[in-house]
Design a protein around this motif. Structure first.
Motif, PDB file in Angstrom:
ATOM      1  N   ALA A 163       5.072   3.858  -6.652  1.00 63.33           N
ATOM      2  CA  ALA A 163       5.177   3.137  -5.378  1.00 63.33           C
ATOM      3  C   ALA A 163       5.330   4.106  -4.217  1.00 63.33           C
ATOM      4  O   ALA A 163       4.791   3.875  -3.122  1.00 63.33           O
ATOM      5  N   ALA A 164       6.049   5.211  -4.445  1.00 64.25           N
ATOM      6  CA  ALA A 164       6.199   6.207  -3.389  1.00 64.25           C
ATOM      7  C   ALA A 164       4.865   6.867  -3.065  1.00 64.25           C
ATOM      8  O   ALA A 164       4.555   7.137  -1.898  1.00 64.25           O
ATOM      9  N   VAL A 165       4.049   7.110  -4.099  1.00 67.43           N
ATOM     10  CA  VAL A 165       2.740   7.741  -3.882  1.00 67.43           C
ATOM     11  C   VAL A 165       1.778   6.784  -3.186  1.00 67.43           C
ATOM     12  O   VAL A 165       1.071   7.166  -2.235  1.00 67.43           O
ATOM     13  N   LEU A 166       1.737   5.536  -3.653  1.00 71.00           N
ATOM     14  CA  LEU A 166       0.789   4.573  -3.093  1.00 71.00           C
ATOM     15  C   LEU A 166       1.287   3.933  -1.805  1.00 71.00           C
ATOM     16  O   LEU A 166       0.501   3.363  -1.049  1.00 71.00           O
ATOM     17  N   GLY A 167       2.595   4.007  -1.561  1.00 70.64           N
ATOM     18  CA  GLY A 167       3.151   3.372  -0.379  1.00 70.64           C
ATOM     19  C   GLY A 167       2.738   4.038   0.917  1.00 70.64           C
ATOM     20  O   GLY A 167       2.663   3.380   1.962  1.00 70.64           O
ATOM     21  N   GLY A 168       2.454   5.356   0.870  1.00 69.37           N
ATOM     22  CA  GLY A 168       2.036   6.073   2.082  1.00 69.37           C
ATOM     23  C   GLY A 168       0.784   5.498   2.702  1.00 69.37           C
ATOM     24  O   GLY A 168       0.783   5.121   3.892  1.00 69.37           O
ATOM     25  N   PRO A 169      -0.314   5.394   1.944  1.00 70.30           N
ATOM     26  CA  PRO A 169      -1.515   4.773   2.508  1.00 70.30           C
ATOM     27  C   PRO A 169      -1.284   3.333   2.967  1.00 70.30           C
ATOM     28  O   PRO A 169      -1.859   2.891   3.957  1.00 70.30           O
ATOM     29  N   LEU A 170      -0.422   2.598   2.244  1.00 67.36           N
ATOM     30  CA  LEU A 170      -0.160   1.218   2.625  1.00 67.36           C
ATOM     31  C   LEU A 170       0.545   1.139   3.972  1.00 67.36           C
ATOM     32  O   LEU A 170       0.252   0.269   4.799  1.00 67.36           O
ATOM     33  N   ARG A 171       1.457   2.068   4.240  1.00 64.88           N
ATOM     34  CA  ARG A 171       2.140   2.100   5.537  1.00 64.88           C
ATOM     35  C   ARG A 171       1.158   2.372   6.672  1.00 64.88           C
ATOM     36  O   ARG A 171       1.309   1.851   7.780  1.00 64.88           O
ATOM     37  N   VAL A 172       0.151   3.210   6.382  1.00 67.34           N
ATOM     38  CA  VAL A 172      -0.836   3.539   7.411  1.00 67.34           C
ATOM     39  C   VAL A 172      -1.756   2.350   7.680  1.00 67.34           C
ATOM     40  O   VAL A 172      -2.055   2.025   8.835  1.00 67.34           O
ATOM     41  N   LEU A 173      -2.205   1.695   6.597  1.00 69.56           N
ATOM     42  CA  LEU A 173      -3.142   0.585   6.746  1.00 69.56           C
ATOM     43  C   LEU A 173      -2.480  -0.652   7.341  1.00 69.56           C
ATOM     44  O   LEU A 173      -3.120  -1.405   8.078  1.00 69.56           O
ATOM     45  N   ALA A 174      -1.204  -0.887   7.002  1.00 71.32           N
ATOM     46  CA  ALA A 174      -0.482  -2.054   7.525  1.00 71.32           C
ATOM     47  C   ALA A 174       0.893  -1.601   7.978  1.00 71.32           C
ATOM     48  O   ALA A 174       1.864  -1.689   7.217  1.00 71.32           O
ATOM     49  N   PRO A 175       1.001  -1.069   9.192  1.00 68.90           N
ATOM     50  CA  PRO A 175       2.247  -0.428   9.634  1.00 68.90           C
ATOM     51  C   PRO A 175       3.479  -1.317   9.528  1.00 68.90           C
ATOM     52  O   PRO A 175       4.539  -0.859   9.098  1.00 68.90           O
ATOM     53  N   GLY A 176       3.375  -2.591   9.848  1.00 65.29           N
ATOM     54  CA  GLY A 176       4.546  -3.464   9.808  1.00 65.29           C
ATOM     55  C   GLY A 176       4.836  -3.985   8.419  1.00 65.29           C
ATOM     56  O   GLY A 176       5.837  -3.643   7.776  1.00 65.29           O
ATOM     57  N   ALA A 177       3.925  -4.819   7.927  1.00 72.08           N
ATOM     58  CA  ALA A 177       4.111  -5.426   6.610  1.00 72.08           C
ATOM     59  C   ALA A 177       4.097  -4.372   5.505  1.00 72.08           C
ATOM     60  O   ALA A 177       4.844  -4.470   4.528  1.00 72.08           O
ATOM     61  N   GLY A 178       3.247  -3.339   5.661  1.00 72.30           N
ATOM     62  CA  GLY A 178       3.171  -2.289   4.651  1.00 72.30           C
ATOM     63  C   GLY A 178       4.456  -1.502   4.533  1.00 72.30           C
ATOM     64  O   GLY A 178       4.904  -1.166   3.435  1.00 72.30           O
ATOM     65  N   TRP A 179       5.072  -1.195   5.697  1.00 74.30           N
ATOM     66  CA  TRP A 179       6.338  -0.449   5.659  1.00 74.30           C
ATOM     67  C   TRP A 179       7.417  -1.262   4.959  1.00 74.30           C
ATOM     68  O   TRP A 179       8.155  -0.751   4.111  1.00 74.30           O
ATOM     69  N   LEU A 180       7.529  -2.542   5.302  1.00 78.64           N
ATOM     70  CA  LEU A 180       8.564  -3.387   4.708  1.00 78.64           C
ATOM     71  C   LEU A 180       8.311  -3.604   3.221  1.00 78.64           C
ATOM     72  O   LEU A 180       9.253  -3.578   2.411  1.00 78.64           O
ATOM     73  N   ALA A 181       7.051  -3.795   2.836  1.00 82.99           N
ATOM     74  CA  ALA A 181       6.724  -3.983   1.420  1.00 82.99           C
ATOM     75  C   ALA A 181       7.049  -2.733   0.613  1.00 82.99           C
ATOM     76  O   ALA A 181       7.634  -2.807  -0.475  1.00 82.99           O
ATOM     77  N   ASP A 182       6.686  -1.568   1.141  1.00 83.03           N
ATOM     78  CA  ASP A 182       6.970  -0.310   0.445  1.00 83.03           C
ATOM     79  C   ASP A 182       8.478  -0.094   0.299  1.00 83.03           C
ATOM     80  O   ASP A 182       8.967   0.311  -0.770  1.00 83.03           O
ATOM     81  N   ALA A 183       9.215  -0.368   1.357  1.00 82.58           N
ATOM     82  CA  ALA A 183      10.674  -0.206   1.292  1.00 82.58           C
ATOM     83  C   ALA A 183      11.293  -1.170   0.286  1.00 82.58           C
ATOM     84  O   ALA A 183      12.200  -0.803  -0.473  1.00 82.58           O
ATOM     85  N   ASN A 184      10.795  -2.396   0.253  1.00 82.11           N
ATOM     86  CA  ASN A 184      11.300  -3.388  -0.698  1.00 82.11           C
ATOM     87  C   ASN A 184      11.061  -2.957  -2.134  1.00 82.11           C
ATOM     88  O   ASN A 184      11.949  -3.029  -2.987  1.00 82.11           O
ATOM     89  N   LEU A 185       9.838  -2.525  -2.427  1.00 80.64           N
ATOM     90  CA  LEU A 185       9.483  -2.188  -3.803  1.00 80.64           C
ATOM     91  C   LEU A 185      10.203  -0.937  -4.279  1.00 80.64           C
ATOM     92  O   LEU A 185      10.649  -0.866  -5.429  1.00 80.64           O
ATOM     93  N   ARG A 186      10.329   0.049  -3.406  1.00 84.82           N
ATOM     94  CA  ARG A 186      11.032   1.270  -3.821  1.00 84.82           C
ATOM     95  C   ARG A 186      12.535   1.051  -3.905  1.00 84.82           C
ATOM     96  O   ARG A 186      13.224   1.653  -4.734  1.00 84.82           O
ATOM     97  N   GLY A 187      13.062   0.181  -3.043  1.00 83.02           N
ATOM     98  CA  GLY A 187      14.496  -0.082  -3.073  1.00 83.02           C
ATOM     99  C   GLY A 187      14.920  -0.947  -4.239  1.00 83.02           C
ATOM    100  O   GLY A 187      16.074  -0.887  -4.682  1.00 83.02           O
TER     101      GLY A 187
END
Length: 461
Positions: free
Chosen positions: A257-281
């Motif tokens: 999730a940490a590896v794939l979350g980076g591109p997701l944050r770039v593609l969807a700055p709002g929802a992607g950041w929150l989704a990545d934080a949720n999944l890693r947390g």
């Protein structure tokens, strides 16, 4: 205690419905293959030798070995998640003077009641499946027409005993943590998630990984005229490796999730950041979601690629035994039937887990709504989470399938680089996505609704 058990089942019907389906499939699988064993044992030797195939006992053993193990894998995963959902209720019982022994008795009672509720339908499904499978083998000349499934209840009783034993063992492990710590600590732990995976779990995962590697080596070193044995060892290795993935799942899921979350944050700055934080947390929750996806992709990919490898080897002029035993119409039917059964188990696990995981987050979504998040924003976040969950599960499953088929390819073709049916693998990935995305989003639309203040306060589930 009985009233508490029934109350828990009524309180969380969705979670226990998933567990009930997993237990039903396990009872049916053990009954099916146990009935085939009983049919073979009850048939005179002269009648058994009249068939041209390898024998009913051999076929049932090869099928049952993997199918029953996968069924138990699904049961353990479903039970573990259902009991993790009850941590808050069990912790509250501990704070009002329930002892650890009483807590464990409650959990055992839930497993016992759920198993008994599905035993009858499981027996019926297994008995019907045994007769259908035997008739299909007889039509293809792989079993004598005189063989009949006996009316003995022994396979059914064995199925009940074995499934109940596995269920109680899985529930004992799941209830161990909440019943051992102090009541106040249990209540705190029920609303948080450990950041670290336990040393015992990591050790068990390492042992499973070593076992999988040894099975891969066994498969890769089989001679070319033992394709079936190499395939069975590779398939069993994929299952053992998936067990290792389940054991070290939180660690592996957090890393991917940490590896794939980076591109997701770039593609969807709002929802992607929150989704990545949720999944890693919440790596343990992510692991619960991705392990069934990895199971589906890993087993489907392994069997599909292995069949493709064997077919190409035979077409290219491989050994006569390979051509006759792996590419015949009967053997292809057997492999397709086994694959359909395994995919059924894995699909049930994926759907059950994803619906339960998402539905269990209603309070979290309500809290986000109280601090300003809108329902469309939450659904966009869930969409990003669904994409990331699919990607992590597919990658883990593909890694397992790649290792297993590499070993099988080394045994059959002499090369550790297997040929891959790209279209088939594409359909497998598409099938996984078709299960994950709607499963999360449809349940999510329901979970983000309801009165937020009441949900946060615990007034509704």
């Amino acid at each position: 205690m009985t009233s508490l058990v029934l109350g828990q089942l009524r309180r969380r019907p969705a979670a226990f419905a998933g567990t009930a389906v997993a237990l039903l499939l396990a009872v049916a699988a053990v009954t099916l293959f146990g009935s085939l064993f009983a049919a073979d044992l009850a048939t005179p030797a002269a009648v058994r030798k009249a068939s041209a195939g390898p024998g009913l006992m051999v076929i049932a053993g090869a099928f049952g070995e993997i199918a029953v193990l996968v069924a138990f894998f699904v049961v353990v995963n479903a039970l573990g998640f259902a009991l993790r959902q009850q941590h808050r209720e069990l912790a509250l019982l501990r704070t009002v003077a329930a002892t650890p022994r009483q807590t464990r008795r409650l959990v055992r009672g839930e497993v016992l009641v759920t198993t008994l509720l599905v035993t009858g339908p499981g027996w019926a499904l297994g008995a019907v499946g045994a007769r259908w499978f035997l008739a299909a083998l007889q039509r293809r000349g792989m079993a004598s027409p005189a063989v009949r499934v006996p009316g003995t209840p022994v396979p059914m009783l064995v199925a009940l005993a074995v499934v109940l034993l596995v269920g109680l063992a899985a529930s004992a492990v799941a209830a161990r943590r909440i019943s051992r710590i102090a009541p106040a600590a249990a209540l705190t732990a029920s609303s948080t998630e450990h950041a670290r995976t336990g040393a015992l779990r990591l050790l068990a995962g390492a042992c499973a990984l070593v076992g999988g590697v040894l099975l891969l080596r066994l498969s890769a070193t089989r001679p070319a005229d033992q394709v079936d044995r190499a395939g069975q060892a590779a398939l069993l290795a994929s299952l053992v490796l998936l067990v290792a993935v389940a054991l070290v799942g939180p660690f592996a899921a957090r890393l991917l999730a940490a590896v794939l979350g980076g591109p997701l944050r770039v593609l969807a700055p709002g929802a992607g950041w929150l989704a990545d934080a949720n999944l890693r947390g919440y790596a343990r929750r992510l692991s619960s979601a991705v392990v069934p996806v990895a199971l589906l992709v890993g087993l489907s990919g392994t069997m599909s690629i292995m069949t493709f490898i064997a077919g190409r080897a035979a077409a290219a002029g491989g050994s006569a035994s390979s051509a006759s035993s792996v590419t015949s119409a009967t053997d292809i039917w057997l492999r397709q039937t086994e694959l359909a059964m395994l995919v059924c188990f894995a699909t049930v696990s994926v759907v059950n887990t994803l619906i339960a995981v998402t539905a269990d987050r209603r309070r979290e979504f309500a809290l986000l709504r109280l601090v300003g998040a809108t329902r469309p924003q939450l659904l966009r976040m869930l969409s990003a989470e669904a994409v990331l969950t699919t990607a992590v599960g597919v990658l883990l499953g593909a890694a397992v399938a790649g290792a297993a088929t590499s070993a099988f390819s080394a045994a059959v073709t002499g090369s550790a680089v297997p040929p891959v049916p790209v279209a088939t693998c594409g359909w497998i990935v598409a099938g996984a996505a078709a299960l994950v995305l709607p499963g999360i989003l449809v349940t999510g639309r329901w979970a983000v609704g309801g009165p937020a203040a009441e949900l946060v306060g615990g007034g509704r589930d």
